[in-house]
Design an enzyme around this catalytic site. Structure first.
Site, PDB file in Angstrom:
ATOM      1  N   PHE A 181      27.156  -9.179 -98.497  1.00 20.96           N
ATOM      2  CA  PHE A 181      25.895  -9.905 -98.256  1.00 20.96           C
ATOM      3  C   PHE A 181      25.725 -11.132 -99.135  1.00 20.96           C
ATOM      4  O   PHE A 181      24.941 -12.020 -98.809  1.00 20.96           O
ATOM      5  CB  PHE A 181      24.701  -8.956 -98.459  1.00 20.96           C
ATOM      6  CG  PHE A 181      24.301  -8.767 -99.904  1.00 20.96           C
ATOM      7  CD1 PHE A 181      23.532  -9.722-100.557  1.00 20.96           C
ATOM      8  CD2 PHE A 181      24.706  -7.649-100.626  1.00 20.96           C
ATOM      9  CE1 PHE A 181      23.168  -9.569-101.896  1.00 20.96           C
ATOM     10  CE2 PHE A 181      24.353  -7.480-101.954  1.00 20.96           C
ATOM     11  CZ  PHE A 181      23.587  -8.453-102.591  1.00 20.96           C
ATOM     12  N   LYS A 196      33.598  -9.533 -89.171  1.00 24.31           N
ATOM     13  CA  LYS A 196      32.474  -8.577 -89.171  1.00 24.31           C
ATOM     14  C   LYS A 196      31.686  -8.889 -90.440  1.00 24.31           C
ATOM     15  O   LYS A 196      32.037  -8.469 -91.527  1.00 24.31           O
ATOM     16  CB  LYS A 196      33.010  -7.141 -89.188  1.00 24.31           C
ATOM     17  CG  LYS A 196      32.066  -6.077 -88.705  1.00 24.31           C
ATOM     18  CD  LYS A 196      30.771  -5.928 -89.447  1.00 24.31           C
ATOM     19  CE  LYS A 196      30.885  -5.283 -90.799  1.00 24.31           C
ATOM     20  NZ  LYS A 196      29.608  -5.336 -91.587  1.00 24.31           N
ATOM     21  N   GLU A 201      25.755  -6.811 -92.327  1.00 22.13           N
ATOM     22  CA  GLU A 201      24.611  -6.633 -91.424  1.00 22.13           C
ATOM     23  C   GLU A 201      23.300  -7.039 -92.104  1.00 22.13           C
ATOM     24  O   GLU A 201      22.275  -7.173 -91.446  1.00 22.13           O
ATOM     25  CB  GLU A 201      24.545  -5.181 -90.918  1.00 22.13           C
ATOM     26  CG  GLU A 201      24.329  -4.105 -91.977  1.00 22.13           C
ATOM     27  CD  GLU A 201      25.619  -3.675 -92.688  1.00 22.13           C
ATOM     28  OE1 GLU A 201      26.523  -4.513 -92.893  1.00 22.13           O
ATOM     29  OE2 GLU A 201      25.691  -2.481 -93.055  1.00 22.13           O
ATOM     30  N   SER A 206      31.775  -3.934-102.358  1.00 19.50           N
ATOM     31  CA  SER A 206      31.731  -3.093-103.561  1.00 19.50           C
ATOM     32  C   SER A 206      33.065  -2.355-103.735  1.00 19.50           C
ATOM     33  O   SER A 206      33.802  -2.157-102.760  1.00 19.50           O
ATOM     34  CB  SER A 206      30.586  -2.099-103.431  1.00 19.50           C
ATOM     35  OG  SER A 206      30.752  -1.366-102.233  1.00 19.50           O
ATOM     36  N   CYS A 210      29.715 -11.866-107.716  1.00 17.44           N
ATOM     37  CA  CYS A 210      30.768 -11.025-108.286  1.00 17.44           C
ATOM     38  C   CYS A 210      31.353 -11.697-109.524  1.00 17.44           C
ATOM     39  O   CYS A 210      32.110 -11.091-110.263  1.00 17.44           O
ATOM     40  CB  CYS A 210      31.850 -10.748-107.264  1.00 17.44           C
ATOM     41  SG  CYS A 210      32.746 -12.221-106.841  1.00 17.44           S
ATOM     42  N   GLU A 229      28.294  -1.553-112.537  1.00 20.27           N
ATOM     43  CA  GLU A 229      27.962  -2.867-111.959  1.00 20.27           C
ATOM     44  C   GLU A 229      26.493  -2.814-111.540  1.00 20.27           C
ATOM     45  O   GLU A 229      26.113  -2.022-110.677  1.00 20.27           O
ATOM     46  CB  GLU A 229      28.832  -3.167-110.735  1.00 20.27           C
ATOM     47  CG  GLU A 229      28.473  -4.521-110.124  1.00 20.27           C
ATOM     48  CD  GLU A 229      29.268  -4.886-108.873  1.00 20.27           C
ATOM     49  OE1 GLU A 229      29.557  -3.999-108.053  1.00 20.27           O
ATOM     50  OE2 GLU A 229      29.598  -6.081-108.735  1.00 20.27           O
TER      51      GLU A 229
HETATM   52  P1  NAD Z   1      29.228  -3.400 -99.554  1.00 20.58           P
HETATM   53  O1  NAD Z   1      30.477  -2.782-100.047  1.00 20.58           O
HETATM   54  O2  NAD Z   1      28.023  -2.550 -99.444  1.00 20.58           O
HETATM   55  O3  NAD Z   1      29.452  -4.019 -98.085  1.00 20.58           O
HETATM   56  C1  NAD Z   1      30.519  -4.894 -97.806  1.00 20.58           C
HETATM   57  C2  NAD Z   1      30.917  -4.754 -96.337  1.00 20.58           C
HETATM   58  O4  NAD Z   1      31.369  -3.417 -96.109  1.00 20.58           O
HETATM   59  C3  NAD Z   1      29.772  -5.005 -95.363  1.00 20.58           C
HETATM   60  O5  NAD Z   1      30.259  -5.767 -94.283  1.00 20.58           O
HETATM   61  C4  NAD Z   1      29.354  -3.606 -94.918  1.00 20.58           C
HETATM   62  O6  NAD Z   1      28.894  -3.572 -93.577  1.00 20.58           O
HETATM   63  C5  NAD Z   1      30.635  -2.804 -95.053  1.00 20.58           C
HETATM   64  N1  NAD Z   1      30.378  -1.412 -95.474  1.00 20.58           N
HETATM   65  C6  NAD Z   1      29.417  -0.980 -96.322  1.00 20.58           C
HETATM   66  N2  NAD Z   1      29.513   0.357 -96.483  1.00 20.58           N
HETATM   67  C7  NAD Z   1      30.558   0.778 -95.734  1.00 20.58           C
HETATM   68  C8  NAD Z   1      31.143   2.051 -95.490  1.00 20.58           C
HETATM   69  N3  NAD Z   1      30.686   3.148 -96.048  1.00 20.58           N
HETATM   70  N4  NAD Z   1      32.196   2.110 -94.647  1.00 20.58           N
HETATM   71  C9  NAD Z   1      32.700   0.981 -94.062  1.00 20.58           C
HETATM   72  N5  NAD Z   1      32.165  -0.239 -94.261  1.00 20.58           N
HETATM   73  C10 NAD Z   1      31.107  -0.354 -95.087  1.00 20.58           C
HETATM   74  O7  NAD Z   1      28.942  -4.674-100.481  1.00 20.58           O
HETATM   75  P2  NAD Z   1      27.664  -5.610-100.503  1.00 20.58           P
HETATM   76  O8  NAD Z   1      26.532  -4.859-101.134  1.00 20.58           O
HETATM   77  O9  NAD Z   1      27.464  -6.264 -99.210  1.00 20.58           O
HETATM   78  O10 NAD Z   1      28.174  -6.763-101.523  1.00 20.58           O
HETATM   79  C11 NAD Z   1      28.057  -6.646-102.915  1.00 20.58           C
HETATM   80  C12 NAD Z   1      29.334  -6.161-103.544  1.00 20.58           C
HETATM   81  O11 NAD Z   1      30.401  -7.042-103.207  1.00 20.58           O
HETATM   82  C13 NAD Z   1      29.274  -6.169-105.063  1.00 20.58           C
HETATM   83  O12 NAD Z   1      29.893  -5.011-105.543  1.00 20.58           O
HETATM   84  C14 NAD Z   1      30.063  -7.406-105.446  1.00 20.58           C
HETATM   85  O13 NAD Z   1      30.637  -7.374-106.741  1.00 20.58           O
HETATM   86  C15 NAD Z   1      31.113  -7.433-104.387  1.00 20.58           C
HETATM   87  N6  NAD Z   1      31.683  -8.753-104.224  1.00 20.58           N
HETATM   88  C16 NAD Z   1      32.945  -8.946-104.675  1.00 20.58           C
HETATM   89  C17 NAD Z   1      33.524 -10.199-104.580  1.00 20.58           C
HETATM   90  C18 NAD Z   1      34.912 -10.437-105.091  1.00 20.58           C
HETATM   91  O14 NAD Z   1      35.430 -11.504-104.844  1.00 20.58           O
HETATM   92  N7  NAD Z   1      35.527  -9.501-105.781  1.00 20.58           N
HETATM   93  C19 NAD Z   1      32.815 -11.249-104.000  1.00 20.58           C
HETATM   94  C20 NAD Z   1      31.526 -11.003-103.531  1.00 20.58           C
HETATM   95  C21 NAD Z   1      30.965  -9.739-103.646  1.00 20.58           C
END
Ligand code: NAD
Length: 495
Positions: free
Chosen positions: A152, A176, A179, A229, A284, A385
């Site tokens: 997000f 994808k 959401e 994450s 991040c 985190e």
């Molecule tokens: P998230 O892991 O909740 O979601 C990321 C994606 O995974 C979304 O598209 C979501 O629909 C999907 N998703 C979520 N839960 C899922 C599941 N159980 N099964 C399958 N798909 C699933 O992350 P977020 O809250 O959207 O973003 C924040 C996180 O992203 C933080 O931990 C941040 O550090 C990390 N991040 C990392 C970087 C990097 O470059 N390392 C960059 C940006 C964000």
């Protein structure tokens, strides 16, 4: 009742409603109000996109690379033209300030520019006469249909870490998006529609976890790029690779900064404020632990506390706003709970951002900048985190102690970024050499690699080997083919 926009999938060059029937509200985190709805695409809709991608692939991979990059040149110009409009949408669904939104889009555009150089970046190697009369070449070929799943916090930039490289190298690409923030992507795809890609080459499928699972299990998707994450990154990496796909999965972070007594404390404090509290700490590459060395402790602690307390929090489209809300009410509750846990574990809450409000935005998800002092490295808060505007302070006597502390994997299992502030070249060199993280900042608060370099997270911040952006993107989206050939004179007719 005001009608909110229904967001659509973009499949085979057509905008389509998601047939799932299951939909989520997209909320403006500054107001808590619904601004759109997004369908959660089931496996059948993922499959429709894959079939369209397979249909387009045969011709797209035969299209010369110099022609494949032409729509990217168009996309760059369209993005420049619509920067403010997309920036406003981004602020309204993600919460960050308008300046941060436009800054993010600029970093995305940079990737489009770099991928325009794919004719050079994709070149192979060769040796004439590797054995007598035998020539050997390595060429790069695309994989087929590939997909990216994005988080997000950077809806305008992270899709562009992948999309331009994937299509320029000859693949068909499915996105994808998160959401929680699908509106920015919808706008991006309206420009993609205009940019001139053939139908099926670039597609958008909205959805949540079930949509992700359908992507991970689809036999005709060859590679998965993921950012999110750590728990989900690990899960996606395991399931994708178990299904025989390539995967590059970027996870969460807990980024430390070490502040030496010889650093310029005023500038350091300013940069740390921007790093820890910029984008409401939902980056991040946000610094979330500051380790002061020796005499840096008092002036930095005092300076960062003043800065945190005076940061102007509000709606991201208001010009005076320096920090917006966090993404959801759940996120706000989680961050406030972690601050409470930190206090219970012995940290001193120097600046407390809980239970705050912004006039005129009573239902927004507000957490103000927070500074926790004397955080015990062995406490839970030191390891977790937080992904919110919370900076933890620790102290060390020497640079060696500080490096040992930030490298201790029992303290932080991540390795996305580590920063140092100093005026000593020798200390900088030691830090660069020894810090156990893949992105290093020296007198830089957010060491975000430009698009010409890989985004090099390590440890629990990354699963895979080839990172996002740059040559790594080109390598990830291509498979190498080696040709060994012999053309004896005596076998050919002479003219
Ligand atoms: P998230 O892991 O909740 O979601 C990321 C994606 O995974 C979304 O598209 C979501 O629909 C999907 N998703 C979520 N839960 C899922 C599941 N159980 N099964 C399958 N798909 C699933 O992350 P977020 O809250 O959207 O973003 C924040 C996180 O992203 C933080 O931990 C941040 O550090 C990390 N991040 C990392 C970087 C990097 O470059 N390392 C960059 C940006 C964000």
């Amino acid at each position: 009742m005001t009608q909110v926009q229904e967001l659509l999938n973009f499949v085979n060059g057509q905008w389509q409603s998601s047939g799932a029937g299951e939909a989520l509200d997209v909320l403006n985190p500054a107001t808590g109000g619904a601004i759109a709805t997004v369908g959660l695409s089931p496996a059948a809709e993922v499959d429709a996109a894959v079939q369209a991608g397979l249909g387009a692939y045969a011709d797209w991979r035969e299209t010369p690379v110099v022609d494949r990059v032409q729509p990217l040149f168009n996309l760059k110009m369209l993005l420049e033209e619509h920067l403010d409009d997309i920036g406003q949408t981004l602020t309204n669904e993600c919460g960050k300030t308008f300046v941060e939104s436009v800054g993010e889009l600029r970093r995305g555009i940079e990737n489009v520019e770099v991928a325009c150089g794919t004719p050079s970046l994709m070149q192979g190697w060769n040796n004439e006469d590797i054995a007598r009369g035998i020539d050997e070449h390595m060429i790069r070929q695309p994989l087929g249909v590939v997909a990216a799943i994005t988080p997000f916090n950077f809806p305008g930039m992270i899709p562009l870490w992948f999309l331009p490289y994937a299509v320029a190298t000859g693949n068909c690409f499915i996105l994808k998006p998160s959401e929680k923030v699908p509106m920015t992507t919808q706008k991006l795809f309206s420009l993609i529609e205009e940019a001139g890609f053939p139908p099926g080459v670039v597609q958008l499928v909205n959805g949540g976890a079930d949509t992700v699972n359908a992507i991970l299990d689809h036999p005709d998707i060859r590679a998965i790029s993921f950012v999110g994450s750590t728990a989900v990154a690990k899960y996606v990496y395991s399931r994708a690779t178990a299904n025989g796909k390539r995967a590059q999965c970027q996870g969460g972070a807990k980024n430390p900064v070490v502040i030496m007594p010889d650093a310029n404390i005023d500038s350091t404090t300013q940069m740390m404020g921007d790093s820890a509290f910029g984008c409401a700490g939902q980056r991040c590459l946000a610094v979330s632990v500051a380790v002061t060395v020796g005499e840096a402790k008092d002036p930095f602690t005092e300076g960062i506390a003043d800065l945190a307390a005076s940061r102007k929090v509000g709606y991201g489209m208001d010009e005076a706003t320096e920090m917006g809300p966090v993404i959801t009410s759940e996120s706000k509750a989680r961050i406030e709970g972690l601050i409470e846990d930190g206090a219970r574990e012995g940290a001193r809450v120097l600046v407390d951002g809980r239970q705050k409000s912004v006039s005129g935005y009573d239902d927004g998800y507000w957490v103000f900048p927070t500074v926790l002092d004397a955080v015990d490295p062995s406490s839970q808060i030191a390891r977790t985190e937080i992904f919110g505007p919370v900076l933890s302070l620790m102290h060390a006597d020497t640079i060696d102690d500080a490096i040992a502390l930030i490298n201790d994997r029992s303290v932080s299992a991540y390795g996305n970024m580590a920063c140092l502030f100093t005026s000593s070249g020798a200390t900088a060199r030691q830090f660069r050499h020894e810090a156990d993280a893949g992105n290093i900042g020296i007198n830089i608060g957010v060491a975000a690699p430009m698009a010409f370099f890989p985004f090099s997270g390590w440890n629990e911040s990354f699963f895979g080997d080839l990172h996002a952006q740059s040559r790594h993107g080109i390598e990830f989206y291509t498979q190498t083919k080696v040709v060994v050939e012999r053309w004896p004179q005596e076998w050919s007719r002479k003219f």
